[in-house]
Design a protein around this motif. Structure first.
Motif, PDB file in Angstrom:
ATOM      1  N   UNK A 216       2.649   1.905  -3.411  1.00 47.34           N
ATOM      2  CA  UNK A 216       1.754   2.531  -4.381  1.00 47.34           C
ATOM      3  C   UNK A 216       1.520   3.992  -4.032  1.00 47.34           C
ATOM      4  N   UNK A 217       1.340   4.290  -2.753  1.00 54.06           N
ATOM      5  CA  UNK A 217       1.146   5.666  -2.321  1.00 54.06           C
ATOM      6  C   UNK A 217       2.320   6.531  -2.755  1.00 54.06           C
ATOM      7  N   UNK A 218       3.538   6.044  -2.530  1.00 58.81           N
ATOM      8  CA  UNK A 218       4.729   6.820  -2.877  1.00 58.81           C
ATOM      9  C   UNK A 218       4.849   7.028  -4.381  1.00 58.81           C
ATOM     10  N   UNK A 219       4.668   5.965  -5.145  1.00 56.67           N
ATOM     11  CA  UNK A 219       4.824   6.044  -6.599  1.00 56.67           C
ATOM     12  C   UNK A 219       3.785   6.976  -7.210  1.00 56.67           C
ATOM     13  N   UNK A 220       2.534   6.835  -6.792  1.00 62.37           N
ATOM     14  CA  UNK A 220       1.480   7.657  -7.376  1.00 62.37           C
ATOM     15  C   UNK A 220       1.556   9.100  -6.897  1.00 62.37           C
ATOM     16  N   UNK A 221       2.078   9.326  -5.704  1.00 64.99           N
ATOM     17  CA  UNK A 221       2.209  10.684  -5.205  1.00 64.99           C
ATOM     18  C   UNK A 221       3.310  11.442  -5.923  1.00 64.99           C
ATOM     19  N   UNK A 222       4.463  10.808  -6.075  1.00 64.40           N
ATOM     20  CA  UNK A 222       5.636  11.491  -6.618  1.00 64.40           C
ATOM     21  C   UNK A 222       5.681  11.470  -8.141  1.00 64.40           C
ATOM     22  N   UNK A 223       5.259  10.372  -8.770  1.00 65.76           N
ATOM     23  CA  UNK A 223       5.426  10.211 -10.211  1.00 65.76           C
ATOM     24  C   UNK A 223       4.138  10.330 -11.014  1.00 65.76           C
TER      25      UNK A 223
ATOM     26  N   UNK B 270       0.841  -1.208   0.000  1.00 65.14           N
ATOM     27  CA  UNK B 270       0.000   0.000   0.000  1.00 65.14           C
ATOM     28  C   UNK B 270       0.872   1.253   0.000  1.00 65.14           C
ATOM     29  N   UNK B 271       1.892   1.280   0.841  1.00 67.90           N
ATOM     30  CA  UNK B 271       2.766   2.433   0.935  1.00 67.90           C
ATOM     31  C   UNK B 271       3.596   2.651  -0.313  1.00 67.90           C
TER      32      UNK B 271
ATOM     33  N   UNK C 128      -3.916   2.706  -1.883  1.00 66.18           N
ATOM     34  CA  UNK C 128      -2.692   3.499  -1.793  1.00 66.18           C
ATOM     35  C   UNK C 128      -2.462   4.355  -3.021  1.00 66.18           C
ATOM     36  N   UNK C 129      -2.860   3.858  -4.198  1.00 60.67           N
ATOM     37  CA  UNK C 129      -2.686   4.628  -5.431  1.00 60.67           C
ATOM     38  C   UNK C 129      -3.544   5.886  -5.405  1.00 60.67           C
ATOM     39  N   UNK C 130      -4.813   5.735  -5.043  1.00 59.05           N
ATOM     40  CA  UNK C 130      -5.717   6.888  -5.016  1.00 59.05           C
ATOM     41  C   UNK C 130      -5.325   7.862  -3.907  1.00 59.05           C
ATOM     42  N   UNK C 131      -4.903   7.330  -2.772  1.00 55.57           N
ATOM     43  CA  UNK C 131      -4.477   8.189  -1.662  1.00 55.57           C
ATOM     44  C   UNK C 131      -3.233   8.985  -2.052  1.00 55.57           C
ATOM     45  N   UNK C 132      -2.302   8.352  -2.760  1.00 53.84           N
ATOM     46  CA  UNK C 132      -1.112   9.055  -3.219  1.00 53.84           C
ATOM     47  C   UNK C 132      -1.443  10.210  -4.145  1.00 53.84           C
TER      48      UNK C 132
END
Length: 407
Positions: A255-262, A252-253, A307-311
């Motif tokens: 995906x959060x990081x990847x979708x938030x930053x990239x 989850x984390x 995690x993707x949507x949250x990011x």
């Protein structure tokens, strides 16, 4: 300029002070999700209910919300370095005390003290990193955002690895790592110039008088209820061993990081911030609804996918909150966070209560509804939110030394 280029301004070629602060930031962000995989173990070890243990999040974020009104006040008077050290010292003390707790009440209280320390540290860390960085702010910001993502991903993993032996060990481990961070910052970080203007405790509240900032905060309030229902309540629904739960929230984390930053910046450039945010909130609502009614495997997949949507949401909300008003960014960030962290405190308390009053599915229905309400605010208040959200090229969310997600 490519921040990964090996030149003087590269993310890889920064002073020791920057690396020391970034390393401590990783541990600080780890503290948010650290207790996720061990919540059931804590409940068993302290003979507590799911609702009582979930108060670990409630006390943490309730104190964090109020701390938003004082972090700028403090740092503008004693300086960034001293604010960082004060925050780290509080985390070391209260994380260590949390590991010695003999009751869930003690643990909840110590977690509140931890929240105050974390708020002081995290709200100041990026400003310090940008101020100490070599070659401009771009590489420093990316380094900080990477620390955020790494911490959010590794927190549950560390909690699982240490918590498999005892639920107390993750707290002692955090205290130890933050003590190392305290020593590194003490040695490598020099005093930095203080802001020319001192921030008042009431400045963040006054900033919320701006319609755009108030709208962003209101939408984020509903979104954060959904976010922290997933983070704090789902471990009880999954009912897995610390290792397995840690693996789920590690994925989850990531995906959060990847979708938030990239991913989020790319989507913003193509579709515009408001469309991306509205669409992501609706998709999060669908995901959480399916999580609540699916079988165990479906619940695992939906937890990771959230995690993707949250990011995406974290990044876009940050853009909006920092760009929608003319308030100084530290002040706008503090006002915005003051509102939204109340939802982060409320969700861990109400989700178990709602389950007690109804059944295990309804907390996720409520979380899906709050995500939709967040999207409704974006649609209804789109004119107030338009400034710098769609008219300008989206900027990195954390420029000028402030991170809305972090505080």
């Amino acid at each position: 300029m490519d921040p990964f280029d090996a030149g003087a301004g590269s993310i890889l070629r920064q002073p020791k002070a920057v690396w020391a602060t970034a390393g401590a930031s990783v541990v600080a962000f780890m503290g948010i999700g650290l207790v996720d995989p061990i919540l059931p173990s804590i409940a068993q070890g302290l003979d507590a209910t799911a609702g009582q243990v979930s108060l670990l999040f409630t006390s943490y974020f309730l104190i964090t919300a109020f701390a938003m009104l004082v972090t700028g006040f403090v740092s503008s008077r004693i300086g960034g370095r001293r604010t960082l050290l004060a925050g780290l010292a509080l985390v070391v003390v209260f994380a260590g005390l949390a590991g010695t707790s003999g009751s869930v009440g003690e643990l909840v209280g110590f977690r509140a003290g931890w929240g105050l320390g974390n708020a002081l540290f995290v709200s100041t860390a990026l400003a310090v990193i940008v101020g100490a960085a070599a070659g401009g702010s771009a590489a420093a910001i990316l380094l900080y955002e990477s620390a955020l993502g790494l911490g959010m991903a590794c927190g549950p993993l560390l909690g699982a690895l240490l918590g498999d032996a005892s639920w107390r060990y993750p707290f002692f481990g955090t205290a130890f790592l933050m003590a190392i961070g305290f020593l590194c910052i003490s040695v490598f970080l020099k005093d930095q110039p203080r802001p020319a203007r001192k921030i008042s405790v009431l400045d963040p509240v006054k900033a919320l008088g701006h319609g755009g900032l108030a709208s962003a905060a209101a939408s984020a309030f509903f979104y954060n209820y959904t976010f922290f229902t997933v983070l704090a309540f789902t471990p009880f629904v999954l009912n897995m061993t610390p290792y397995k739960s840690g693996a789920v929230f590690f994925a989850w984390g990531v995906l959060l990081a990847v979708f938030s930053v990239l991913v989020a910046p790319a989507l913003q450039r193509r579709f515009g911030s408001l469309k991306v945010l509205g669409g992501s909130l609706v998709l999060l609502a669908v995901d959480v609804f399916v999580l609540g009614y699916g079988d165990h495997t479906t619940a695992i997949v939906c937890t990771i996918l959230s995690g993707a949507f949250i990011g995406v949401n974290n990044t876009v909300y940050t853009e909006l909150a920092l760009g929608v008003s003319d308030a100084p960014r530290p002040v706008a960030s503090a006002g915005y966070n003051f509102v939204r962290w109340f939802a982060a405190a409320a969700a861990p308390y109400f989700a178990p209560k709602i389950e007690e009053w109804t059944d295990i599915h309804v907390p996720f229905v409520v979380a899906a509804v709050t995500a939709v309400l967040g999207a409704v605010v974006v649609v209804v208040r789109r004119k107030a939110l338009t400034h710098e959200a769609e008219e300008l090229e989206p900027r990195h969310a954390t420029e000028d030394g402030v991170s809305v997600f972090a505080g």
